[in-house]
Design an enzyme around this catalytic site. Structure first.
Site, PDB file in Angstrom:
ATOM      1  N   ARG A  14       5.633  -6.483   3.382  1.00 30.92           N
ATOM      2  CA  ARG A  14       4.893  -6.021   2.204  1.00 30.92           C
ATOM      3  C   ARG A  14       4.651  -4.499   2.270  1.00 30.92           C
ATOM      4  O   ARG A  14       5.298  -3.733   1.580  1.00 30.92           O
ATOM      5  CB  ARG A  14       3.566  -6.802   2.087  1.00 30.92           C
ATOM      6  CG  ARG A  14       2.853  -6.629   0.751  1.00 30.92           C
ATOM      7  CD  ARG A  14       2.024  -5.381   0.615  1.00 30.92           C
ATOM      8  NE  ARG A  14       1.001  -5.225   1.652  1.00 30.92           N
ATOM      9  CZ  ARG A  14       0.284  -4.128   1.800  1.00 30.92           C
ATOM     10  NH1 ARG A  14       0.461  -3.087   1.003  1.00 30.92           N
ATOM     11  NH2 ARG A  14      -0.631  -4.029   2.764  1.00 30.92           N
ATOM     12  N   ASP A  15       3.768  -4.067   3.149  1.00 27.85           N
ATOM     13  CA  ASP A  15       3.436  -2.637   3.231  1.00 27.85           C
ATOM     14  C   ASP A  15       4.670  -1.852   3.670  1.00 27.85           C
ATOM     15  O   ASP A  15       4.896  -0.728   3.228  1.00 27.85           O
ATOM     16  CB  ASP A  15       2.295  -2.435   4.241  1.00 27.85           C
ATOM     17  CG  ASP A  15       1.441  -1.211   3.954  1.00 27.85           C
ATOM     18  OD1 ASP A  15       1.865  -0.346   3.175  1.00 27.85           O
ATOM     19  OD2 ASP A  15       0.338  -1.114   4.534  1.00 27.85           O
ATOM     20  N   HIS A 206      -6.797  -1.640   9.579  1.00 27.28           N
ATOM     21  CA  HIS A 206      -5.463  -1.374   9.034  1.00 27.28           C
ATOM     22  C   HIS A 206      -5.185   0.120   9.199  1.00 27.28           C
ATOM     23  O   HIS A 206      -5.589   0.937   8.367  1.00 27.28           O
ATOM     24  CB  HIS A 206      -5.464  -1.783   7.556  1.00 27.28           C
ATOM     25  CG  HIS A 206      -4.182  -1.589   6.824  1.00 27.28           C
ATOM     26  ND1 HIS A 206      -3.300  -2.620   6.570  1.00 27.28           N
ATOM     27  CD2 HIS A 206      -3.622  -0.478   6.254  1.00 27.28           C
ATOM     28  CE1 HIS A 206      -2.270  -2.162   5.864  1.00 27.28           C
ATOM     29  NE2 HIS A 206      -2.442  -0.866   5.666  1.00 27.28           N
ATOM     30  N   HIS A 208      -2.756   3.455   9.617  1.00 27.77           N
ATOM     31  CA  HIS A 208      -1.463   4.123   9.485  1.00 27.77           C
ATOM     32  C   HIS A 208      -1.438   5.229  10.535  1.00 27.77           C
ATOM     33  O   HIS A 208      -2.474   5.778  10.891  1.00 27.77           O
ATOM     34  CB  HIS A 208      -1.288   4.678   8.066  1.00 27.77           C
ATOM     35  CG  HIS A 208      -1.002   3.610   7.047  1.00 27.77           C
ATOM     36  ND1 HIS A 208       0.226   3.418   6.487  1.00 27.77           N
ATOM     37  CD2 HIS A 208      -1.805   2.663   6.514  1.00 27.77           C
ATOM     38  CE1 HIS A 208       0.185   2.401   5.637  1.00 27.77           C
ATOM     39  NE2 HIS A 208      -1.046   1.921   5.627  1.00 27.77           N
ATOM     40  N   CYS A 239       2.120   3.703   1.299  1.00 30.13           N
ATOM     41  CA  CYS A 239       1.741   3.302  -0.048  1.00 30.13           C
ATOM     42  C   CYS A 239       2.361   4.256  -1.059  1.00 30.13           C
ATOM     43  O   CYS A 239       2.196   5.466  -0.944  1.00 30.13           O
ATOM     44  CB  CYS A 239       0.221   3.297  -0.207  1.00 30.13           C
ATOM     45  SG  CYS A 239      -0.282   2.863  -1.879  1.00 30.13           S
ATOM     46  N   ASN A 248       2.874   2.409   8.835  1.00 27.16           N
ATOM     47  CA  ASN A 248       1.764   1.725   9.496  1.00 27.16           C
ATOM     48  C   ASN A 248       1.895   1.893  11.008  1.00 27.16           C
ATOM     49  O   ASN A 248       2.955   2.224  11.532  1.00 27.16           O
ATOM     50  CB  ASN A 248       1.836   0.223   9.210  1.00 27.16           C
ATOM     51  CG  ASN A 248       1.558  -0.092   7.776  1.00 27.16           C
ATOM     52  OD1 ASN A 248       2.388   0.122   6.911  1.00 27.16           O
ATOM     53  ND2 ASN A 248       0.362  -0.584   7.512  1.00 27.16           N
TER      54      ASN A 248
END
Ligand code: HMG
Ligand code: MG
Length: 298
Positions: A14-15, A206, A208, A239, A248
């Protein structure tokens, strides 16, 4: 003190893939997910049921979910609005994640809403999910800094966290979307949330790795008793609606550190590195992960 066990929440499909300039074929995504499963990851965020106009990279969300055995692991997906929830529920997923922002600038850029308008949009999504027995993670982006606004006050994060918990979110993931956070800031945020009645047990982190602080921040969070960490295989991602949001924290880097600290992650690191090297070939650039580079070259 340090927790007994930790959970890795894999966000690569996803990310990792949402900001790729070239579209990645559904079959390649599915093979990536299969390889992540085979490497032992047990929570893998699959995709996002958002507007394909906003994120064309994940327009194939329904096909991705249909291609995955949903019993093989926990497989959450991102949802922003009721339209997305309808699509997600129709696909059969049992976990979703809504994604709020601590800052007005990012709420506007990512969701075309103010912070509070976005939270209002999430309310029926969370309510209907919980009614359907679907767990809801609430992401909060820009918890540590924002590319338009600079440093972000802890109180802004607390406000959004309280709203998400009040509406029924079952866990919160605190996003350092642009990777500017440092360990003292992580500890201060956890303490401030706890003072506001939000226990450490519902929190995930979360990070990065833009400024190279992600592992230091994980370690700080571990000392604060946090047990869930987001990471993307190979360190891919970012993003599309946040300038300077690079990859990430790499799952391999996280696994290396956790293993050194004595945690049993259940992940076969060699196999995971192979999966990331395989994906990097499809993305036509090397993985930014230090561990992938070190292990792939030996
Ligand atoms: P909008 O333009 O205000 O809303 O977008 P809209 O209702 O006008 O929708 C625009 C078009 O999309 C319409 O199509 C809708 O029908 C359609 P048109 O009428 O023009 O033909 N549409 C949809 N189609 C399919 N599924 C849907 C859906 N919704 C609308 N669910 C909206 C508002 C929320 C939809 C939009 O802003 C959006 O989709 N944003 C998503 C952005 C995103 O996915 N960002 C990346 C994830 S967040 C992140 O990466 C951070 C995180 O990793 C943590 C961290 O690092 O901090 C989680
Ligand atoms: Mg992210």
């Amino acid at each position: 003190g340090m927790p007994d066990a930790v959970r890795i929440y894999e966000v690569g499909p996803r990310d990792g893939l949402q900001a790729e300039k070239q579209l990645v074929a559904t079959d390649v995504k599915l093979e990536f997910i299969r390889r992540l499963l085979a490497a032992g990851l047990r929570t893998i965020e699959l995709t996002s049921f958002v507007s394909p106009k906003w994120v064309p990279q994940l327009a194939d969300a329904a096909d991705v979910v249909a291609g995955v055995d949903l019993d093989s692991a926990r497989h959450p997906v991102l949802v922003a609005n009721e339209r997305g929830l309808d699509r997600a529920l129709a696909s059969g997923v049992r976990e979703i994640a809504v994604f709020a922002s601590a800052t007005e600038s990012f709420a506007k850029n990512n969701l075309n809403r103010s912070v509070d308008e976005a939270l209002t949009m999430f309310e029926p999504v969370v309510r209907r999910s919980r009614d359907a027995g679907v767990a809801v993670r609430g992401y909060i982006s820009m918890c540590f800094g924002d590319p338009w606004e600079g440093p972000v006050a802890l109180a802004k994060v607390v406000h959004v966290a309280e709203r998400l918990i009040d509406m029924g979110a079952t866990s919160l993931s605190l996003g350092d979307t642009i990777g500017v956070g440092t360990p003292g800031h992580v500890l201060a945020l956890v303490e401030r949330l706890e003072a506001a009645g939000i226990p450490r047990g519902v929190l995930a982190m979360h990070f990065h790795d833009t400024y190279g602080q992600a592992l230091a921040n994980v370690h700080a969070a571990l000392t604060a008793g946090i047990t869930e960490f987001d990471a993307s295989a190979g360190g891919i991602g970012g993003c599309p609606y946040a300038q300077s949001a690079t990859g990430n924290l790499a799952t391999e880097d996280l696994v290396w550190m956790l293993t050194g600290l004595g945690y049993h992650t259940g992940v076969n690191l060699e196999q995971l590195v192979e999966a990331s090297v395989w994906m990097a070939k499809h993305l036509r650039r090397p993985s930014p992960s230090r561990v992938v580079r070190a292990m792939a070259s030996t």
